[in-house]
Design a protein around this motif. Sequence first.
Motif: not given
Length: 169
Positions: A90-102
């Motif tokens: 989930g943290q990798h998904i968060f970063h892949a989305l630029g930290g804009s999507v919780p």
Amino acid sequence: MKLIVAVHFEDAQATRARAAAVAFDAWDAAEATRTYLSRIAHVEPAVRGMLDLRELPCVMQLLREHKLEPELILIDGFVHLDADETPGLGQHIFHALGGSVPIVGVSKKRLPGLTAQFEVMREEETQPLLVTCAGIDIGAAKARLRAMHGRKRVPTLMKLVARLAKNKD
């Protein structure tokens, strides 16, 4: 729109996958507002001794393919692997989305580094779910998970997305 995503590997070698998403608006929704499915023709093999991130490109393909821009994503898995916030999928998904999507990670499995502060009880006589998150307060994430529809341990829409990802039709 909020999304719950799930990835299912189709074959024993895990070289192909299906990524599914269930969209919903209200936390207590009993039904999805829309569902999405993407077939992933090639998945890189897991690297022994490393965090398994094979689902990351599958989730990203699903979002791109369907032009999805959710306000929040729930995953079946972990955002952090311990209380020290060691990055999980989930943290990798968060970063892949630029930290804009919780991202809210929900798991039935316990990890040794996650204490009681990460537990959510949805039904009295069952094991708790474990919640980790990025971009949203842990208390808010737990409250929203508790509010989700379903009388059992796992919310209705989380069960639906898992079935969609596994369904071969």
